[in-house]
Design a protein around this motif. Structure first.
Motif, PDB file in Angstrom:
ATOM      1  N   MET A  73      44.413  30.031  48.342  1.00 55.87           N
ATOM      2  CA  MET A  73      43.005  30.340  48.606  1.00 55.87           C
ATOM      3  C   MET A  73      42.305  30.806  47.338  1.00 55.87           C
ATOM      4  SD  MET A  73      40.367  30.472  50.489  1.00 55.87           S
ATOM      5  CE  MET A  73      40.856  30.326  52.180  1.00 55.87           C
ATOM      6  N   SER A  74      42.977  31.617  46.529  1.00 54.77           N
ATOM      7  CA  SER A  74      42.356  32.093  45.289  1.00 54.77           C
ATOM      8  C   SER A  74      42.087  30.924  44.337  1.00 54.77           C
ATOM      9  CB  SER A  74      43.219  33.159  44.609  1.00 54.77           C
ATOM     10  OG  SER A  74      44.295  32.606  43.895  1.00 54.77           O
ATOM     11  N   MET A  75      42.971  29.938  44.321  1.00 50.02           N
ATOM     12  CA  MET A  75      42.767  28.753  43.489  1.00 50.02           C
ATOM     13  C   MET A  75      41.578  27.930  43.994  1.00 50.02           C
ATOM     14  SD  MET A  75      44.869  28.845  40.962  1.00 50.02           S
ATOM     15  CE  MET A  75      45.071  27.184  40.331  1.00 50.02           C
ATOM     16  N   ARG A  76      41.403  27.860  45.307  1.00 55.42           N
ATOM     17  CA  ARG A  76      40.239  27.144  45.859  1.00 55.42           C
ATOM     18  C   ARG A  76      38.947  27.874  45.515  1.00 55.42           C
ATOM     19  NH1 ARG A  76      43.845  26.154  50.125  1.00 55.42           N
ATOM     20  NH2 ARG A  76      42.982  27.812  51.429  1.00 55.42           N
ATOM     21  N   ILE A  77      38.955  29.206  45.617  1.00 51.81           N
ATOM     22  CA  ILE A  77      37.760  29.994  45.293  1.00 51.81           C
ATOM     23  C   ILE A  77      37.389  29.812  43.822  1.00 51.81           C
ATOM     24  CG2 ILE A  77      36.854  32.352  45.049  1.00 51.81           C
ATOM     25  CD1 ILE A  77      38.625  33.054  47.528  1.00 51.81           C
ATOM     26  N   GLY A  78      38.378  29.809  42.951  1.00 53.49           N
ATOM     27  CA  GLY A  78      38.128  29.693  41.516  1.00 53.49           C
ATOM     28  C   GLY A  78      38.145  28.270  40.992  1.00 53.49           C
ATOM     29  N   ALA A  79      38.137  27.280  41.868  1.00 55.15           N
ATOM     30  CA  ALA A  79      38.297  25.880  41.452  1.00 55.15           C
ATOM     31  C   ALA A  79      37.247  25.439  40.431  1.00 55.15           C
ATOM     32  CB  ALA A  79      38.266  24.956  42.665  1.00 55.15           C
TER      33      ALA A  79
END
Length: 143
Positions: A73-79
Motif C-alpha cells: 500500500m505504501s508503494m501504491r501511495i508513493g507510486a
C-alpha cells in the motif's frame, strides 16, 4: 528574534555542483511550513539544478511502509514520486525526512540524500567518499 542566515556568512562559498537533484518536501514539513526552507538554501549552490517534486505523499508515513502488511500500500501511495525518481534526467533525490528518503530509493537506482549532506559537500566540509552521487543497483533499499 534574530534569524541566522548561513548564506550571508562570509565563509559560505559553495563550489559549483553540476547535478540535477529532485527535491521532495515531506508531508509534515508541508503541513507546518508550506515550502521547505531547504530549497532557498540549496539554490545558493552554483550549477545545482533543483527539480521540486510536488507529487504528494511518499507513502512511507513514518514507519507505516516498513511493515510487511503495509509495504504494498505504501508503494501504491508513493507510486508517482517513485516513478519520477526513476526518470533518467534526475541524478539524485533530496529529502530531509529519512522515511521519505527510503521510499524515494525503493525500486530506483537514484540515490537520495539529506539536503544538509549535499550542502556540506558543496561547501567542502565532507569528502566525496562520504557522499553517494552515483546510482545504486539494488531493487530494495535500506540505507
Amino acid at each position: 528574534m534574530r534569524q541566522c542566515r548561513i548564506d550571508k556568512h562570509p565563509r559560505f562559498q559553495p563550489k559549483s555542483l553540476p547535478v540535477t537533484a529532485a527535491y521532495h518536501t515531506p508531508c509534515h514539513t508541508r503541513a507546518l511550513a508550506g515550502l521547505s526552507p531547504w530549497l532557498e538554501l540549496l539554490e545558493k549552490i552554483p550549477n545545482l539544478e533543483l527539480v521540486p517534486l510536488e507529487l504528494g505523499c511518499s507513502g512511507m508515513a513514518g514507519a507505516y511502509g516498513l511493515t510487511q502488511k503495509n509495504f504494498a500500500m505504501s508503494m501504491r501511495i508513493g507510486a508517482d514520486l517513485i516513478d519520477r525518481m526513476r526518470q533518467p534526467d534526475l541524478q539524485i533525490g533530496l529529502a530531509e525526512c529519512s522515511s521519505c528518503k527510503l521510499q524515494m530509493e525503493q525500486g530506483t537506482s537514484t540515490p537520495t540524500l539529506h539536503p544538509l549532506k549535499l550542502l556540506a559537500f558543496a561547501c567542502g566540509l565532507i569528502p566525496a567518499s562520504q557522499i553517494k552521487l552515483t546510482p545504486n543497483n539494488r531493487s530494495r533499499v535500506a540505507t
